[in-house]
Design an enzyme around this catalytic site. Structure first.
Site, mmCIF file in Angstrom:
data_model
loop_
_atom_site.group_PDB
_atom_site.id
_atom_site.type_symbol
_atom_site.label_atom_id
_atom_site.label_comp_id
_atom_site.label_asym_id
_atom_site.label_seq_id
_atom_site.Cartn_x
_atom_site.Cartn_y
_atom_site.Cartn_z
ATOM 1 N N LEU A 268 0.914 -1.077 0.020
ATOM 2 C CA LEU A 268 0.084 -0.133 -0.011
ATOM 3 C C LEU A 268 0.918 1.329 -0.093
ATOM 4 O O LEU A 268 1.936 1.097 0.648
ATOM 5 C CB LEU A 268 -0.872 -0.003 1.184
ATOM 6 N N ASP A 269 0.771 2.270 -0.516
ATOM 7 C CA ASP A 269 1.132 3.418 -0.502
ATOM 8 C C ASP A 269 1.418 3.894 0.653
ATOM 9 O O ASP A 269 0.688 3.704 1.708
ATOM 10 C CB ASP A 269 0.491 4.473 -1.530
ATOM 11 N N ARG A 270 2.285 4.567 0.900
ATOM 12 C CA ARG A 270 2.956 5.155 2.241
ATOM 13 C C ARG A 270 1.710 5.781 3.043
ATOM 14 O O ARG A 270 1.399 5.348 4.130
ATOM 15 C CB ARG A 270 4.084 5.969 2.497
ATOM 16 N N ARG B 137 -5.619 6.891 -7.168
ATOM 17 C CA ARG B 137 -5.368 8.226 -7.127
ATOM 18 C C ARG B 137 -5.334 9.084 -8.589
ATOM 19 O O ARG B 137 -5.731 10.178 -8.642
ATOM 20 C CB ARG B 137 -4.034 8.410 -6.487
#
Length: 299
Positions: free
Chosen positions: A132-134, A238
């Protein structure tokens, strides 16, 4: 330091010998040295010689030769992760926003680091099977055994299972082209592009990105969305939402402004279990009625 004789556990069975040894010495010995051990006959499996890529079996006795790490790693006690599902093969956590999935330059903490701390005494250390993205929170899966790690990796690679996200976006979402069930399909091609020395994903040409979107509620020029991923491209949700004029709130990279990014991996379905958790948002937007609506839309 004398040689060590260890028994292969059920969690470790099925690994290549070289990987088994690397895990058992906690990465303190480089692979080149481990390969040399095996080649010279210093490693024995059930008292016999072996090859680096032999698969180890439960119950086998493996001889690990004496070794001394050049710089023994200092064991750090880290804040534990929130566990939302666990069995002998699989683990699901609720990853907090701001914590990288894996360590790297500029990061001294990550999901990997915390799992190593939490499961320090386990012969097979769990590791994330995806990322998962930070700044994205939510469900992250890991294998607690070699079998579990392999099964999850194969599942994600084949596109099986189901991944659902919650996103709070700017604007009043328009369900143009929605089906009778209210879901809108997003189809794009995504590619990397460099802008002012920074890499970002853009729509145009490249790899196919497909997601389905359902509006769960609107308030004050904001919309809470439920997104089902059909492909897993970098920054996919996103980019696809931002390119349609609905950037995720807090996503400064793609036009959503500053602050905490409101993107959360809410639910992951696998052939073996389902893991689900709600985000720790304080917005009036996220209420139990929205979670109920999301659940009802799936069944």
């Amino acid at each position: 330091m004398p040689a060590e004789f260890v028994t292969v556990t059920s969690a470790e069975a099925g690994q290549k010998l070289v990987r088994f040894l690397e895990r058992r010495v906690d990465g303190e010995v480089p692979r080149s040295a481990v390969m040399r051990w095996i080649r010279k006959g210093n490693v024995r499996v059930d008292k016999g010689r072996c090859k680096p890529f032999d698969l180890v079996k439960e119950g086998q006795i493996v001889r690990i030769p004496p070794y001394r790490a050049d710089e023994p790693a200092e064991k750090v006690s880290r804040e534990p992760l929130e566990i939302i599902y666990e069995d002998e093969n699989y683990l699901a956590i609720n990853k907090p926003a701001g914590l990288p999935s894996q360590g790297g330059t500029g990061h001294d903490d990550s999901v990997v680091d915390r799992l190593l701390s939490m499961y320090a005494d386990f012969p097979f250390k769990p590791a994330p099977a995806h990322r998962l993205d930070r700044d994205t929170s939510g469900v992250l899966l890991a294998g607690k055994s070699h079998h579990g790690q392999r099964a999850l990796s194969d599942m994600f690679a084949s596109g099986e299972g189901g991944k659902y996200y919650l996103a709070l976006v700017r604007g009043d979402w328009i369900s143009e082209g929605a089906g009778d069930d209210g879901w809108v399909e997003m189809h794009d091609l995504l590619e990397k592009k460099e802008e002012n020395g920074n890499e970002k994903m853009v729509t145009g040409s490249g790899k196919e990105a497909h997601a389905s979107v359902l509006s769960l509620g609107k308030l004050e020029n904001q919309t809470l969305l439920l997104i089902k991923l059909h492909t897993g491209r970098t920054h996919q949700i996103r980019v696809q939402l931002s390119s349609r004029g609905f950037p995720i709130i807090g996503d400064s990279k793609y036009g959503g402004g500053n602050g905490a990014m409101k993107l959360h991996c809410w639910r992951i379905e696998t052939p073996w279990f389902t893991a689900q958790c709600s985000p720790h948002w304080d917005d009036v937007f996220l209420r139990q009625e929205h979670i109920n609506l999301a659940e009802n839309s799936l069944f």
